[in-house]
Design a protein around this motif. Structure first.
Motif, short mmCIF file in Angstrom:
data_model
loop_
_atom_site.label_atom_id
_atom_site.label_comp_id
_atom_site.label_asym_id
_atom_site.label_seq_id
_atom_site.Cartn_x
_atom_site.Cartn_y
_atom_site.Cartn_z
N ARG A 2 1.76 -12.10 -4.13
CA ARG A 2 1.77 -10.63 -4.15
C ARG A 2 2.22 -10.04 -5.49
O ARG A 2 1.65 -9.05 -5.96
CB ARG A 2 2.68 -10.10 -3.03
CG ARG A 2 2.06 -10.21 -1.66
CD ARG A 2 0.99 -9.11 -1.48
NE ARG A 2 0.52 -9.09 -0.10
CZ ARG A 2 -0.61 -9.65 0.31
NH1 ARG A 2 -1.39 -10.27 -0.53
NH2 ARG A 2 -0.96 -9.56 1.57
N GLN A 49 -0.56 -10.25 -7.91
CA GLN A 49 -1.60 -9.28 -7.55
C GLN A 49 -1.19 -7.87 -7.99
O GLN A 49 -1.99 -7.12 -8.54
CB GLN A 49 -1.81 -9.30 -6.03
CG GLN A 49 -2.53 -10.55 -5.53
CD GLN A 49 -2.69 -10.58 -4.03
OE1 GLN A 49 -1.96 -9.92 -3.31
NE2 GLN A 49 -3.63 -11.39 -3.55
N LYS A 50 0.09 -7.57 -7.74
CA LYS A 50 0.58 -6.24 -8.10
C LYS A 50 0.52 -6.03 -9.62
O LYS A 50 0.12 -4.96 -10.09
CB LYS A 50 2.02 -6.07 -7.61
CG LYS A 50 2.51 -4.64 -7.68
CD LYS A 50 3.92 -4.50 -7.19
CE LYS A 50 4.37 -3.06 -7.32
NZ LYS A 50 5.78 -2.87 -7.06
N PHE A 105 -3.01 -5.32 -10.56
CA PHE A 105 -3.38 -3.99 -10.10
C PHE A 105 -2.84 -2.92 -11.05
O PHE A 105 -3.57 -2.02 -11.47
CB PHE A 105 -2.82 -3.80 -8.69
CG PHE A 105 -2.99 -2.40 -8.13
CD1 PHE A 105 -4.22 -1.97 -7.67
CD2 PHE A 105 -1.92 -1.52 -8.07
CE1 PHE A 105 -4.38 -0.69 -7.17
CE2 PHE A 105 -2.07 -0.24 -7.56
CZ PHE A 105 -3.30 0.18 -7.11
N PHE A 129 -10.38 -3.34 -5.78
CA PHE A 129 -9.26 -4.28 -5.87
C PHE A 129 -9.12 -5.11 -4.59
O PHE A 129 -8.77 -6.29 -4.65
CB PHE A 129 -7.95 -3.54 -6.17
CG PHE A 129 -7.69 -3.41 -7.65
CD1 PHE A 129 -7.43 -4.53 -8.41
CD2 PHE A 129 -7.73 -2.18 -8.26
CE1 PHE A 129 -7.22 -4.42 -9.78
CE2 PHE A 129 -7.51 -2.06 -9.63
CZ PHE A 129 -7.26 -3.18 -10.39
N LEU A 130 -9.40 -4.47 -3.46
CA LEU A 130 -9.35 -5.20 -2.19
C LEU A 130 -10.35 -6.36 -2.23
O LEU A 130 -10.04 -7.48 -1.85
CB LEU A 130 -9.68 -4.23 -1.05
CG LEU A 130 -9.18 -4.61 0.34
CD1 LEU A 130 -7.68 -4.63 0.39
CD2 LEU A 130 -9.71 -3.63 1.39
N PHE A 137 -9.13 -9.20 -4.62
CA PHE A 137 -8.12 -10.11 -4.07
C PHE A 137 -8.68 -10.96 -2.92
O PHE A 137 -8.24 -12.08 -2.72
CB PHE A 137 -6.89 -9.32 -3.61
CG PHE A 137 -6.18 -8.64 -4.75
CD1 PHE A 137 -5.95 -9.32 -5.94
CD2 PHE A 137 -5.75 -7.33 -4.66
CE1 PHE A 137 -5.31 -8.70 -7.01
CE2 PHE A 137 -5.11 -6.70 -5.72
CZ PHE A 137 -4.89 -7.39 -6.91
N TRP A 189 -0.32 0.80 -4.40
CA TRP A 189 -0.19 -0.65 -4.22
C TRP A 189 0.19 -0.97 -2.76
O TRP A 189 -0.35 -1.90 -2.17
CB TRP A 189 0.84 -1.23 -5.19
CG TRP A 189 1.21 -2.62 -4.79
CD1 TRP A 189 2.40 -3.05 -4.28
CD2 TRP A 189 0.35 -3.77 -4.79
NE1 TRP A 189 2.35 -4.38 -3.99
CE2 TRP A 189 1.09 -4.87 -4.28
CE3 TRP A 189 -0.97 -4.00 -5.16
CZ2 TRP A 189 0.57 -6.14 -4.13
CZ3 TRP A 189 -1.49 -5.27 -5.02
CH2 TRP A 189 -0.73 -6.33 -4.52
N LEU A 200 -2.78 -0.79 -0.66
CA LEU A 200 -3.65 -1.95 -0.91
C LEU A 200 -3.08 -3.19 -0.24
O LEU A 200 -3.83 -3.98 0.37
CB LEU A 200 -3.76 -2.17 -2.42
CG LEU A 200 -4.80 -3.18 -2.89
CD1 LEU A 200 -6.19 -2.74 -2.53
CD2 LEU A 200 -4.70 -3.37 -4.40
N GLU A 201 -1.77 -3.35 -0.33
CA GLU A 201 -1.10 -4.51 0.28
C GLU A 201 -1.31 -4.49 1.80
O GLU A 201 -1.58 -5.53 2.41
CB GLU A 201 0.38 -4.46 -0.05
CG GLU A 201 1.03 -5.82 0.04
CD GLU A 201 2.47 -5.81 -0.44
OE1 GLU A 201 3.07 -4.72 -0.56
OE2 GLU A 201 3.00 -6.91 -0.69
N LEU A 222 -4.69 -5.63 2.51
CA LEU A 222 -4.82 -7.09 2.36
C LEU A 222 -4.28 -7.80 3.59
O LEU A 222 -4.88 -8.77 4.08
CB LEU A 222 -4.07 -7.56 1.11
CG LEU A 222 -4.75 -7.26 -0.22
CD1 LEU A 222 -3.80 -7.55 -1.38
CD2 LEU A 222 -6.00 -8.08 -0.39
#
Lengths: 185, 221
Positions: free
Chosen positions: A17, A20-21, A24, A53-54, A57, B29, B32-33, B36
């Motif tokens: 994570r 990923q952050k 982003f 972005f989804l 990932f 974010w 987005l998280e 996910l």
């Protein structure tokens, strides 16, 4: 452009994570710019970036590492596809505006003098069809054949739209020039 | 440098947000998280969903196979009307597992013809009753000819043969001499391949005179 090494991509693949952050946050702005060129309203461009972005990932496993630039370009392509998908839904590129315009001449070095942000603003003022073809050809470097496939138009339409977009852009530059007295503040 | 290249470089150099646009990246974010995590959950659900469907299909398939095996009618008890019946005994030999589908047909006790059943045909046929019929619709099947309109041959067995299953018979025999007695020319060769099937309605058959096979078709009457 940002560079990402193999180790970074390995961590992305693991779904870490924090990594990923980081990606982003580092790429949000430039990817927003990419999307906004095809989808003008801020909220819609934001949606494109988020969806993009989804996908990034979720599909990072499909990414093939070539060099440190490849991740950036891969993400940029995903964003462009997302934006074009929205643009196609909103705009029928098959029916393009046919405007009669007279060619005007601008200073040979006008483009060099222009500030990047100003130039971008001027491009944003182009009608959707012109802007899309112009950005795909000039900014993204697509060929007319590819643009025709992407937008569902003919190659000749793409060519004529680009021609008109260039004339229109020169007109806008000319107007700005006369309005503000000088460009490239 | 061309105008296009200058524009390209300038536009691509913009890697900051447009002036006046300041989104809250932290909240974006978080959103987005959440997306996910949701996607992960969905993938897990989808996986188990697929497993459940596969298991259900297996159960249904297994169940219907079991049903068909236990409920197939004994075809030996079916009537073939007023047709002449020629009984052919097929002695079953204890076979190795791999050869379980290979049985030998002894027709009229003169010749022995190996019969190869297709993989689909699992039932071991112990004896065959062959319907012999001669009428105007009879036709001769040439060796190795693909049977198109004649897709059924009435095959009756004392054991259970699954309905609507077709088996491939391969009479891997010695060259057969042309017939003398039959009116129509019959061609035969070392290998005659055709399909046997069982179903209700139309029926077909073949005759065997000790040397020659003749396939015939008929319209059910």
């Amino acid at each position: 452009m940002k560079y990402y090494d193999k180790h970074f991509i390995k961590q992305l693949n693991k779904g870490e994570r924090l990594v990923q952050k980081q990606l982003f946050e580092e790429l949000y702005a430039s990817m927003f710019r990419v999307c906004q060129r095809y989808v003008l309203p801020h909220d819609e461009a934001e949606d494109c970036v988020m969806k993009g972005f989804l996908k990034v990932f979720q599909q990072i496993g499909k990414f093939e590492y070539r060099d440190e630039k490849s991740l950036f370009w891969w993400i940029r392509k995903i964003m462009l596809n997302e934006a074009l998908m929205v643009a196609r839904k909103k705009h029928n590129f098959y029916i393009m505006a046919e405007e009669k315009m007279q060619e005007i001449a601008v200073d040979a070095d006008i483009w060099l003098k222009l500030d990047a942000e100003d130039l971008n603003t001027m491009i944003m003022q182009l009608p959707t069809g012109y802007r899309t073809v112009f950005c795909l050809f000039v900014v993204e470097g697509y060929e007319h054949k590819e643009i025709a496939e992407l937008l569902g138009i003919t190659e000749s339409t793409s060519k004529s739209q680009l021609q008109k977009a260039k004339i229109k852009l020169r007109l806008i530059v000319e107007q700005m020039n006369s309005g503000y007295g000088n460009v490239g503040r | 440098m061309s105008d296009d290249n200058i524009i390209k470089q300038k536009v691509n150099s913009l890697d900051s947000l447009p002036p006046g646009y300041e989104p809250n990246l932290e909240s974006k974010w978080n959103l987005l998280e959440a997306g996910l995590d949701e996607g992960k959950k969905k993938r897990v659900i989808l996986y188990w969903h697929r497993v459940a469907i596969a298991a259900m299909l297996l159960i249904i398939g297994g169940g219907s196979l079991l049903f068909m095996n236990t409920h197939s009618p004994d075809l030996a008890q079916q009537k073939i009307g007023n047709k002449q019946i020629m009984k052919t005994e097929i002695p079953i030999q204890p076979l190795a597992k791999k050869e379980a589908e290979k049985i030998f047909v002894s027709a009229s006790g003169k010749l022995t013809h190996p019969v190869f059943y297709s993989n689909k045909m699992k039932t071991v046929v112990q004896s065959l009753t062959i319907a012999e019929q001669k009428n105007e619709h009879d036709s001769v099947i040439k060796p190795n000819e693909l049977i198109k309109d004649i897709s059924e041959i009435k095959l009756v067995s004392s054991s259970k043969i699954k309905r609507s299953r077709f088996v491939e018979l391969d009479f891997n025999d010695q060259p057969l001499a042309p017939t003398i007695n039959w009116n129509e020319p019959v061609l035969a060769s070392q290998s005659i391949k055709f399909k046997l099937g069982i179903s209700n309605g139309t029926s077909s058959g073949y005759t065997y005179d000790g040397r020659n096979f003749k396939l015939s078709k008929s319209i059910s009457n």
